[in-house]
Design an enzyme around this catalytic site. Structure first.
Site: not given
Ligand code: F6P
Length: 393
Positions: A26, A100, A136, A158, A160, A162, A204
């Site tokens: 993300g 993949r 991660d 990230t 998050d 984390d 998450r």
């Molecule tokens: O990794 C960051 C994050 O924002 C998570 O908290 C969340 O679950 C995820 O990305 C959502 O990703 P997507 O862009 O696939 O909806």
């Protein structure tokens, strides 16, 4: 297993002339600052930089990119991008070259390892090293490439926050600030209608965004993945507070929070990627309405907290880590992730960086502070330092 052909060109004895950079997972505010700084640092050292589009897809699916799956990055191209959100290279969170999902002629899917194709493409492009920017998942992929002999340095990102091996990831500060601004705004509308407002934020497996924005925004309850909740306890807490202090309530919930003995709230499952979370805010609001008889509303902040310009903190973290990644490669480092360990920028082995997730410890200072300010985590524990009717907000 080391890929011998690749080791021949990427051994630490080889002088670095060309570095590739990619962004995976993300997006997070600060990615463009990393790219900007890495290109500047590389050019200064007389090294060429290439950008791979959308993780490794630019190498594996070049036909999807009419302007090329790989682009030459120079200072002119990265001018004025450090303050922009997103990533100029694009990103994907379903691009693991080691696993993949490939559709077969009969319509079924098979997981295929295309990592050797990535190595072959990099060799053809005469790339000596890779800077992999990601969370991660992407750093785990980088680690597997390092094990195959590719010279890799990782940069942690990230929203998050984390990742265990670094004090803070870029993107987090921006996300917390924005979520806090939203919570601030929700106070007045919640108060005007005497409602319970449930605010769902990303997070998450770790509740850092919910915790920090909920504390700064003076929420009444914060629900995070690390502390399974009971909504009866939350409802009781809100009822008690409403008798004394407030006629409304703000509940911040991380998307990965779950009730005691309950499950994650999943909205979609897709081959080759993490499950998509969502809906916990609705569930919490619904149950709190039933248990308190108060009107409730939900605000799902979702991807809004991931977009926008990086804060100055995230910009500076990105700039520092991008330049440091190039420096580390020039110093002969590989298979490491750059990390912030104030006041130093350090490198930690990728293996260690991806071995554990940084979740919120139950004795974290922000948790302790929240409990002291009569914020409930839905687990029944609380530390009162002041009577609820003196709640300052
Ligand atoms: O990794 C960051 C994050 O924002 C998570 O908290 C969340 O679950 C995820 O990305 C959502 O990703 P997507 O862009 O696939 O909806």
């Amino acid at each position: 297993m080391l890929d011998r052909r690749f080791v021949a060109i990427s051994s630490s004895m080889t002088k670095i002339r060309r570095i590739a950079i990619n962004t995976g997972g993300g997006d997070a505010p600060g990615l463009n600052a990393v790219i900007h700084a890495a290109v500047h640092a590389a050019e200064k050292a007389g090294i060429e930089m290439l950008g791979i589009r959308e993780g490794y897809d630019g190498l594996l699916e070049p036909q999807d990119y009419p302007e090329g799956g790989v682009l030459r990055l120079d200072r002119r191209l990265v001018q004025g991008i450090a303050h922009l959100g997103g990533t100029i290279l694009g990103t994907t969170n379903r691009g693991n070259p080691f696993e993949r999902p490939m559709q077969q002629p009969d319509g079924s899917f098979q997981t295929v390892d295309r990592s050797d194709e990535v190595l072959g493409q990099l060799r053809d492009l005469r790339v000596d090293a890779l800077i992999a920017v990601g969370g991660d998942g992407s750093l785990g992929i980088a680690h597997r490439f390092a094990q195959k002999g590719l010279r890799v340095v990782g940069v942690p990102k990230t929203i998050d926050n984390d990742l265990e091996a670094t004090v803070q990831t870029f993107g987090f500060d921006t996300a917390v600030q924005f979520a806090t601004d939203c919570i601030d705004r929700l106070h007045s509308t919640a108060a005007s209608h005497r409602r319970i407002l449930v605010v769902e934020v990303m997070g998450r497996y770790a509740g850092w965004i919910a915790l920090h924005s909920g504390l700064a925004g003076r929420a009444d309850a914060i629900l995070i993945p690390e502390i399974p909740y009971s909504l009866e306890i939350v409802a009781e807490h809100l009822r008690r507070k409403q008798n004394f202090a407030r006629s409304y309530a703000i509940v911040v919930v991380a998307e990965g929070a779950k009730p005691i003995g309950g499950q994650l709230s999943v909205v979609a499952r897709e081959r080759g990627r993490d499950v998509q979370l969502g809906g916990v805010g609705e569930q919490v609001a619904h149950e709190l309405r039933d248990r308190t008889d108060k009107e409730t509303r939900v605000a799902v902040l979702g991807h809004i907290v991931r977009g926008g310009s990086p804060s100055s903190t995230d910009r500076n973290l990105g700039l520092a880590l991008g330049a440091a990644a190039v420096r580390a490669l020039l110093n002969g480092e590989q298979g490491v992730m750059m990390a912030i360990n104030p006041p130093n920028l350090v490198s930690v082995p990728l293996e260690r960086a991806v071995s554990r997730m940084k979740t919120v410890p139950l004795d974290d200072w922000a948790v302790t502070t929240a409990r002291a300010l009569d914020i409930s985590f839905g687990d029944g524990q609380r530390i009162m330092t002041m009577p609820p009717d003196e709640d300052p907000r």
